[in-house]
Structure formats: C-alpha cells, structure tokens
Design a protein around this motif. Structure first.
Motif, PDB file in Angstrom:
ATOM      1  N   LEU A 103       0.827  -1.213   0.000  1.00  0.00           N
ATOM      2  CA  LEU A 103       0.000   0.000   0.000  1.00  0.00           C
ATOM      3  C   LEU A 103       0.860   1.261   0.000  1.00  0.00           C
ATOM      4  O   LEU A 103       0.506   2.261  -0.636  1.00  0.00           O
ATOM      5  CB  LEU A 103      -0.930  -0.002   1.216  1.00  0.00           C
ATOM      6  CG  LEU A 103      -2.027  -1.067   1.222  1.00  0.00           C
ATOM      7  CD1 LEU A 103      -2.789  -1.032   2.529  1.00  0.00           C
ATOM      8  CD2 LEU A 103      -2.974  -0.866   0.045  1.00  0.00           C
ATOM      9  N   LYS A 104       1.975   1.226   0.708  1.00  0.00           N
ATOM     10  CA  LYS A 104       2.866   2.388   0.731  1.00  0.00           C
ATOM     11  C   LYS A 104       3.416   2.677  -0.667  1.00  0.00           C
ATOM     12  O   LYS A 104       3.528   3.831  -1.080  1.00  0.00           O
ATOM     13  CB  LYS A 104       4.010   2.149   1.707  1.00  0.00           C
ATOM     14  CG  LYS A 104       4.914   3.361   1.909  1.00  0.00           C
ATOM     15  CD  LYS A 104       5.971   3.083   2.945  1.00  0.00           C
ATOM     16  CE  LYS A 104       6.822   4.322   3.193  1.00  0.00           C
ATOM     17  NZ  LYS A 104       7.476   4.819   1.976  1.00  0.00           N
ATOM     18  N   MET A 105       3.750   1.582  -1.383  1.00  0.00           N
ATOM     19  CA  MET A 105       4.241   1.770  -2.750  1.00  0.00           C
ATOM     20  C   MET A 105       3.160   2.397  -3.629  1.00  0.00           C
ATOM     21  O   MET A 105       3.433   3.285  -4.439  1.00  0.00           O
ATOM     22  CB  MET A 105       4.696   0.431  -3.332  1.00  0.00           C
ATOM     23  CG  MET A 105       5.948  -0.138  -2.674  1.00  0.00           C
ATOM     24  SD  MET A 105       6.396  -1.770  -3.326  1.00  0.00           S
ATOM     25  CE  MET A 105       6.617  -1.370  -5.058  1.00  0.00           C
ATOM     26  N   LYS A 106       1.918   1.922  -3.448  1.00  0.00           N
ATOM     27  CA  LYS A 106       0.806   2.478  -4.230  1.00  0.00           C
ATOM     28  C   LYS A 106       0.608   3.955  -3.899  1.00  0.00           C
ATOM     29  O   LYS A 106       0.384   4.787  -4.791  1.00  0.00           O
ATOM     30  CB  LYS A 106      -0.472   1.699  -3.938  1.00  0.00           C
ATOM     31  CG  LYS A 106      -0.449   0.253  -4.397  1.00  0.00           C
ATOM     32  CD  LYS A 106      -0.533   0.128  -5.910  1.00  0.00           C
ATOM     33  CE  LYS A 106      -1.898   0.508  -6.425  1.00  0.00           C
ATOM     34  NZ  LYS A 106      -2.010   0.286  -7.891  1.00  0.00           N
ATOM     35  N   ILE A 107       0.690   4.293  -2.592  1.00  0.00           N
ATOM     36  CA  ILE A 107       0.513   5.684  -2.176  1.00  0.00           C
ATOM     37  C   ILE A 107       1.621   6.564  -2.754  1.00  0.00           C
ATOM     38  O   ILE A 107       1.373   7.678  -3.219  1.00  0.00           O
ATOM     39  CB  ILE A 107       0.474   5.786  -0.646  1.00  0.00           C
ATOM     40  CG1 ILE A 107      -0.815   5.127  -0.109  1.00  0.00           C
ATOM     41  CG2 ILE A 107       0.564   7.227  -0.181  1.00  0.00           C
ATOM     42  CD1 ILE A 107      -0.854   5.004   1.398  1.00  0.00           C
ATOM     43  N   ASP A 108       2.858   6.047  -2.719  1.00  0.00           N
ATOM     44  CA  ASP A 108       3.979   6.808  -3.277  1.00  0.00           C
ATOM     45  C   ASP A 108       3.758   7.085  -4.762  1.00  0.00           C
ATOM     46  O   ASP A 108       4.029   8.188  -5.260  1.00  0.00           O
ATOM     47  CB  ASP A 108       5.286   6.059  -3.061  1.00  0.00           C
ATOM     48  CG  ASP A 108       5.685   6.016  -1.590  1.00  0.00           C
ATOM     49  OD1 ASP A 108       5.169   6.853  -0.820  1.00  0.00           O
ATOM     50  OD2 ASP A 108       6.497   5.147  -1.224  1.00  0.00           O
ATOM     51  N   LYS A 109       3.251   6.067  -5.481  1.00  0.00           N
ATOM     52  CA  LYS A 109       2.997   6.253  -6.915  1.00  0.00           C
ATOM     53  C   LYS A 109       1.909   7.290  -7.143  1.00  0.00           C
ATOM     54  O   LYS A 109       2.006   8.151  -8.026  1.00  0.00           O
ATOM     55  CB  LYS A 109       2.615   4.923  -7.548  1.00  0.00           C
ATOM     56  CG  LYS A 109       3.755   3.927  -7.642  1.00  0.00           C
ATOM     57  CD  LYS A 109       3.303   2.631  -8.305  1.00  0.00           C
ATOM     58  CE  LYS A 109       4.450   1.635  -8.395  1.00  0.00           C
ATOM     59  NZ  LYS A 109       4.011   0.357  -9.020  1.00  0.00           N
ATOM     60  N   LEU A 110       0.839   7.210  -6.320  1.00  0.00           N
ATOM     61  CA  LEU A 110      -0.253   8.174  -6.463  1.00  0.00           C
ATOM     62  C   LEU A 110       0.210   9.592  -6.132  1.00  0.00           C
ATOM     63  O   LEU A 110      -0.167  10.562  -6.816  1.00  0.00           O
ATOM     64  CB  LEU A 110      -1.423   7.776  -5.551  1.00  0.00           C
ATOM     65  CG  LEU A 110      -2.200   6.519  -5.968  1.00  0.00           C
ATOM     66  CD1 LEU A 110      -3.230   6.163  -4.905  1.00  0.00           C
ATOM     67  CD2 LEU A 110      -2.884   6.719  -7.314  1.00  0.00           C
ATOM     68  N   GLU A 111       1.010   9.726  -5.070  1.00  0.00           N
ATOM     69  CA  GLU A 111       1.510  11.050  -4.707  1.00  0.00           C
ATOM     70  C   GLU A 111       2.412  11.611  -5.802  1.00  0.00           C
ATOM     71  O   GLU A 111       2.362  12.809  -6.110  1.00  0.00           O
ATOM     72  CB  GLU A 111       2.275  10.970  -3.387  1.00  0.00           C
ATOM     73  CG  GLU A 111       1.374  10.750  -2.176  1.00  0.00           C
ATOM     74  CD  GLU A 111       2.158  10.656  -0.887  1.00  0.00           C
ATOM     75  OE1 GLU A 111       3.415  10.525  -0.973  1.00  0.00           O
ATOM     76  OE2 GLU A 111       1.550  10.712   0.192  1.00  0.00           O
TER      77      GLU A 111
END
Length: 231
Positions: free
Chosen positions: A92-100
């Motif tokens: 999820l952190k990787m997904k959030i980083d990509k979205l940010e």
C-alpha cells in the motif's frame, strides 16, 4: 490437501494479495510449519487440474501436528499474520507513493500551464500597450503639425488691425484675456509672454482688470496695444 500461498493463487487463479486478504479474515483454513503457511483444502474442493500438486505424506501428518503443537502453532500464526500485514502495508505504501508522485506531476503540469497562460496574456497586453502608444504618438504628432500649420507668425502690425476689427463684433463687455488670446491664433509661448505682462502690470495699471482669478480687457474703453505687443 494443502497448498502454499503461491500454489493456491495459481490453482484458483487469484492474486497473492487476495490470498493474504482471505487469510487475515480467516476465510481459509491454514497451518504454519517452519514459518511456511499452508492452506488446507478438502480434497473434493480441489480443482481437477491441480491434483498433481498434492503432498499426501505431509497432508496426513497435518492434523496430528496441528493437535499436538497447538501452542506453537498459535504463536507462529500471530507472527505470520503480522508478516502479512507488513507485506500489505509495504504494498500500500508503494501504491501511495505512486499516487503522490502522479499528483505532484499533475500539479506541476497545471502550474506550468498557468505560467504559460499568464506569460501569453502579459505579452498580449504588452503588445496592445505598444500599439496604443504608437497610435497616440501619431495622433499627437499630427495635431502638432496641424496646429503649427494654422498658427501664423504674427507681428504687431498684423495683429493690431485684427484687434480693431474684432472689438465691435465681439462685445462691448470686458473680454477674458485667455480666451481673447486664443482667438488670435498666437503661439503658446507668445500667449505666456502677454499673460506675464498683464500679471506684472496688475495693480499699477488701471486697464488690467481681475475677476475670479482671471484677467479681463475692456477694449471698448482702453488701448492695450502696448501690453499685447509681440516681441
């Protein structure tokens, strides 16, 4: 029959993340051996095309080990669940980083568009100001040329007959000096000299009349040729 997480995801054509999610919600029966999670599935529920993945020897020992090592299994299971949570949190952190990162790119693109639009508008207004200044300068030059064309280089001999002709026509009432000089088509510098002459004479010359801050001439009574003389 039992499967590892990867085997189960391949056998049932679902993602490993989905398998982890079902394990956390206790939707699947599983055991842990040597820190490896095995998902236990009744044989009649196993797809026909994956029967060759079964491991009978370990499967037959599974119930005994599960019943004989209940405390150890419980402790290992908690650690496994924590590991699953950590993996999911990492995902999820990787997904959030990509979205940010995507949001940052969008914001930067928007700012670039706004800056380009502002520069374009500023250029348009600058060009319009330049055009307007050019037009005003041309109009000013034309007006100056027209004024210079219509203003004669008058001498006192030319003005005096004109004054004598204008006196009966205009009025017997006192005339305002500024308007009178403008009617003679004199240059601005010539009008200034005459006005200064009237100002210096005011108070000592009874011919110079002042009313509401303006000088007046009573041409019907006085001769102003000396004050109106152009040098």
């Amino acid at each position: 029959m039992r499967f590892t997480i990867d085997e189960y995801s391949k056998a049932y054509s679902i993602s490993a993340e989905m398998v982890h999610s079902r394990l956390r919600r206790n939707r699947l029966n599983y055991i842990v051996e040597d820190e490896i999670t095995f998902i236990v599935v009744p044989k009649h529920q196993v797809p026909a095309h994956v029967n060759n993945l079964s491991t009978p020897s370990k499967d037959s020992m599974a119930p005994k080990q599960a019943s004989s090592s209940t405390p150890i299994e419980k402790k290992t299971t908690v650690a496994t669940v924590i590991g699953l949570y950590q993996k999911e949190n990492h995902y999820l952190k990787m997904k959030i980083d990509k979205l940010e990162a995507k949001v940052d790119r969008l914001v930067q693109d928007k700012e670039n568009l706004l800056q380009d639009e502002r520069k374009r508008i500023e250029k348009v207004y600058k060009d319009k100001d330049t055009q307007l200044k050019s037009i005003l300068e041309l109009i000013n030059i034309k007006l100056i040329q027209e004024n210079q064309t219509h203003i004669p280089l008058a001498s006192i001999d030319e003005i005096q007959p004109h004054i004598q002709e204008e006196i009966p026509v205009l009025s017997s009432e006192p005339l305002e000096l500024k308007s009178y000089l403008r009617s003679l088509n004199l240059k601005s510098s010539q009008r200034k000299v005459i006005k200064r002459r009237f100002a210096e004479a005011f108070g000592s010359d009874s011919r110079v009349l002042l009313k509401n801050g303006l000088f007046y001439l009573d041409i019907s009574r006085y001769d102003y040729s000396d004050l109106l003389k152009i040098s």
